[in-house]
Design a protein around this motif. Structure first.
Motif, PDB file in Angstrom:
ATOM      1  N   SER A  10       0.791  -1.240   0.108  1.00 16.08           N
ATOM      2  CA  SER A  10      -0.107  -0.031   0.137  1.00 16.08           C
ATOM      3  C   SER A  10       0.923   1.123   0.116  1.00 16.08           C
ATOM      4  O   SER A  10       0.284   1.995  -0.770  1.00 16.08           O
ATOM      5  N   ALA A  11       1.978   1.291   0.758  1.00 10.92           N
ATOM      6  CA  ALA A  11       2.686   2.496   0.798  1.00 10.92           C
ATOM      7  C   ALA A  11       3.438   3.061  -0.372  1.00 10.92           C
ATOM      8  O   ALA A  11       3.792   4.162  -0.691  1.00 10.92           O
ATOM      9  N   ALA A  12       3.337   1.968  -1.490  1.00 11.17           N
ATOM     10  CA  ALA A  12       3.895   2.363  -2.678  1.00 11.17           C
ATOM     11  C   ALA A  12       3.114   3.184  -3.619  1.00 11.17           C
ATOM     12  O   ALA A  12       3.265   3.888  -4.535  1.00 11.17           O
ATOM     13  N   MET A  13       1.731   3.305  -3.019  1.00 10.56           N
ATOM     14  CA  MET A  13       0.678   4.041  -4.118  1.00 10.56           C
ATOM     15  C   MET A  13       0.786   5.384  -3.362  1.00 10.56           C
ATOM     16  O   MET A  13       0.121   5.670  -2.652  1.00 10.56           O
ATOM     17  N   LYS A  14       1.432   6.062  -4.177  1.00 10.64           N
ATOM     18  CA  LYS A  14       1.628   7.736  -4.017  1.00 10.64           C
ATOM     19  C   LYS A  14       0.890   8.215  -5.104  1.00 10.64           C
ATOM     20  O   LYS A  14       1.758   9.193  -5.927  1.00 10.64           O
ATOM     21  N   PRO A  16      -1.203  11.342  -6.549  1.00 12.83           N
ATOM     22  CA  PRO A  16      -1.842  12.629  -6.461  1.00 12.83           C
ATOM     23  C   PRO A  16      -3.348  12.721  -6.220  1.00 12.83           C
ATOM     24  O   PRO A  16      -3.889  11.900  -7.052  1.00 12.83           O
ATOM     25  N   ASP A  17      -3.737  13.416  -5.388  1.00 15.54           N
ATOM     26  CA  ASP A  17      -5.208  13.846  -5.353  1.00 15.54           C
ATOM     27  C   ASP A  17      -5.859  14.186  -6.693  1.00 15.54           C
ATOM     28  O   ASP A  17      -5.124  14.718  -7.385  1.00 15.54           O
ATOM     29  N   TRP A  20      -6.825   9.517  -8.574  1.00 15.03           N
ATOM     30  CA  TRP A  20      -7.272   8.004  -8.171  1.00 15.03           C
ATOM     31  C   TRP A  20      -8.447   7.396  -9.240  1.00 15.03           C
ATOM     32  O   TRP A  20      -8.216   6.365  -9.408  1.00 15.03           O
ATOM     33  N   ARG A  99       0.517   3.383 -11.368  1.00 15.87           N
ATOM     34  CA  ARG A  99       1.605   4.403 -11.021  1.00 15.87           C
ATOM     35  C   ARG A  99       2.483   4.136 -10.033  1.00 15.87           C
ATOM     36  O   ARG A  99       2.644   4.851  -9.136  1.00 15.87           O
ATOM     37  N   CYS A 100       3.014   2.783  -9.773  1.00 20.81           N
ATOM     38  CA  CYS A 100       3.927   2.543  -8.801  1.00 20.81           C
ATOM     39  C   CYS A 100       4.379   1.103  -9.305  1.00 20.81           C
ATOM     40  O   CYS A 100       4.046   0.330  -9.860  1.00 20.81           O
TER      41      CYS A 100
END
Length: 113
Positions: A10-14, A16-17, A20, A99-100
């Motif tokens: 989950s932490a890899a999913m950075k 931007p607002d 999504w 995107r990760c």
């Protein structure tokens, strides 16, 4: 053919607002492509709102996972493919859509499975 696990924590999913919705659309499109190609086995995401249960060999259960292991979260896809090269190609397509970065692993063959 081998089965490959393509996954990310989950932490890899950075993301931007505001992006999504596009990530979801693009990721679902790639999964549809794997199904159309006949290589999709299964996939999904770990429901992080439900805590893990550690079940021991004697059948007792306790809430929580292995205390020494990092948490298991994020998303995954399992594909059945003829080569590692094709697995890398699909992982790259999934990485672009999500995107990760994606981690690629191969399952050991089990003649009973």
């Amino acid at each position: 053919m081998a089965k490959y696990l393509i996954s990310f924590p989950s932490a890899a999913m950075k993301v931007p607002d505001g992006e999504w919705e596009a990530v979801g659309r693009d990721a679902r499109a790639v999964i549809r492509e794997t199904k159309e190609a006949g290589v999709y086995v299964f996939g999904g995401g770990i429901d992080e709102t439900v805590p893990p249960v550690l079940v021991s060999a004697n059948g007792s259960a306790a809430e929580g996972g292995y205390p020494w292991a990092p948490p298991l979260d994020g998303g995954f896809t399992v594909l059945e493919l003829p080569s590692r090269e094709e697995a890398v190609e699909w992982a790259a397509r999934i990485a672009k859509a999500c995107r990760c970065d994606q981690e690629l692993r191969v399952f050991q063959f089990d003649p009973e499975s």
